[in-house]
Design an enzyme around this catalytic site. Structure first.
Site, short mmCIF file in Angstrom:
data_model
loop_
_atom_site.label_atom_id
_atom_site.label_comp_id
_atom_site.label_asym_id
_atom_site.label_seq_id
_atom_site.Cartn_x
_atom_site.Cartn_y
_atom_site.Cartn_z
N ASN A 209 -12.81 -50.20 -29.13
CA ASN A 209 -12.26 -49.30 -30.14
C ASN A 209 -11.81 -50.10 -31.35
O ASN A 209 -11.91 -51.33 -31.37
CB ASN A 209 -11.11 -48.46 -29.55
N LYS A 289 -29.03 -58.64 -20.00
CA LYS A 289 -29.07 -57.77 -21.16
C LYS A 289 -30.04 -56.61 -20.95
O LYS A 289 -31.20 -56.81 -20.56
CB LYS A 289 -29.48 -58.57 -22.40
N LYS A 338 1.79 -35.71 -23.83
CA LYS A 338 1.70 -37.02 -23.19
C LYS A 338 3.08 -37.52 -22.77
O LYS A 338 3.24 -38.09 -21.69
CB LYS A 338 1.04 -38.01 -24.15
N LYS A 342 3.34 -37.87 -18.64
CA LYS A 342 3.40 -39.22 -18.10
C LYS A 342 4.82 -39.68 -17.79
O LYS A 342 5.02 -40.81 -17.34
CB LYS A 342 2.72 -40.20 -19.06
#
Length: 401
Positions: A209, A289, A338, A342
């Site tokens: 990311n 690969k 959240k 959590k």
């Protein structure tokens, strides 16, 4: 954030990074600091004393033998005047002379004569920084209580890439500001996770990311400056360990980060999960690969990664838990969900997208907890991290007394 009437002595040694010290003087004065500059002879080859005099509004000292100084003892006068001594840039030569207790010019002499805390910001070629002699000198200075700021990693004036860059002026200013600040987390053990995680597809490719790790590193640094004993668990980033961080653990994958955080959080008071941890990983990693086959699609089977926050929330006893939520829409709704789902004590939420959150020098955050919230307007990440740590410390005190 202020340095009003604080007395900062800036030492400038010979190196191309001396040009950054001009901005550093201006940035320190922006916050109200009184700045006096002492240069080595070699430093004057890169920036003239008149430049620093114009920026600081104070005479610049170079020579140990200055008859205009008080009683012709400039090193004593300056040593007594300074509340902080910051040497930026600190060249390999200057570091060596400090480590060996040299007093062969004005800057090294006043460092021996002052009772003020001394900070050095190394700046040199990456190969020089890695040399055993330089590292031994740095270890000597640290053992004597000298505070080391940086260096950073990146492109260098010599054309090479690596560790050895002087920290940016705003980063150095933040460290000096923090040195005068209240230590609101004094004695607390804090674990911070930062940066992205990478999940390998094959030996060449991975899923990742856009997190740069800058916000999490700024948070770790702010926590250390607030007096905490900080362990930083870092994903794959090229960032220098923030000043004051006691321990750094480098990881790559979400599973590695989960294991490192689980170990580091044992006995911790606070966990700040600012890392952008990948939710999924390839179920199988190819040994070699993967090759492209024209016209054929590639399908990856993904498995869910362990949930670091949820696993810590299930512990007894558990640390004070601070999560992060980077969202592209419905920020508050997703963040509060959240927070509750959590079992977190607090969550820091921000919107990400083009020019927001990731890969930027600044950020904006809204903090949520069970019965309240606080908006932290857009600011550079170092300033934002300081505000965040102050709020976390306040909420921690409210919960634990």
């Amino acid at each position: 954030m202020t340095l009003a009437q604080r007395r900062i002595l800036l030492g400038v040694s010979g190196g191309i990074a001396a040009y950054k010290s001009c901005e550093l003087v201006r940035r320190l004065r922006d916050l109200g600091a009184q700045v006096r500059v002492v240069m080595t002879e070699n430093a004057t080859r890169f920036v003239t004393p008149i430049t620093f005099q114009a920026l600081s509004g104070e005479p610049v000292r170079v020579s140990l033998w200055d008859e205009s100084a008080e009683a012709a003892m400039g090193h004593i006068e300056l040593a007594r005047w300074a509340e902080r001594v910051l040497i930026a840039p600190a060249s390999a030569d200057l570091i060596a002379r400090l480590a060996h207790g040299a007093a062969d010019d004005l800057l090294t002499t006043l460092c021996l004569a002052t009772a003020a805390p001394v900070y050095v910001a190394p700046a040199m070629n990456q190969q020089m920084w890695a040399h055993a002699a330089v590292q031994a000198n740095m270890a000597t200075l640290r053992a004597r209580g000298v505070q080391v700021l940086g260096p950073a990693s990146g492109d260098q004036a010599c054309g090479e890439i690596g560790s050895g860059r002087m920290l940016e002026p705003l980063e150095l200013r933040a460290a000096i500001v923090a040195s005068f600040s209240d230590r609101v987390l004094h004695g607390k053990r804090v674990v911070v996770s930062a940066g992205p995680t990478y999940e390998d597809i094959d030996p060449v490719r991975f899923i990742g990311n856009r997190s740069s790790g800058r916000m999490g590193f700024a948070v770790a640094g702010a926590a250390a400056r607030a007096g905490a004993q900080v362990t930083l668990v870092a994903g794959p980033v090229s960032l220098a360990t923030p000043f004051g961080v006691a321990r750094r653990i480098d990881v790559r994958s979400a599973a590695q980060m989960h294991a490192a955080v689980t170990e580091a959080a044992q006995g911790a008071d606070i966990y700040i999960g600012s890392a952008a941890v990948g939710d999924y990983r390839p179920s199988q990693v190819a040994e070699h690969k993967l090759k492209k086959h024209d016209g054929a699609d590639l399908t990856l089977q993904l498995s869910e990664n362990p949930d670091i926050l949820a696993s810590l929330a299930a512990r007894q006893p558990r640390p004070f838990l601070v999560g992060f939520a980077a969202e592209t829409q419905n920020v508050e709704n997703y963040a509060r969900d959240k927070l509750q789902r959590k079992g977190l004590d607090m969550i820091a939420a921000n919107q990400v997208g083009e020019g927001l959150g990731f890969e930027t020098a600044d950020n904006a955050i809204t903090l949520y907890w069970a019965d309240g919230s606080l908006e932290l307007p857009r600011a550079d990440k170092a300033a934002l991290a300081r505000q965040l740590i102050e709020c976390i410390a306040s909420r921690y005190q409210a919960v634990h007394g």
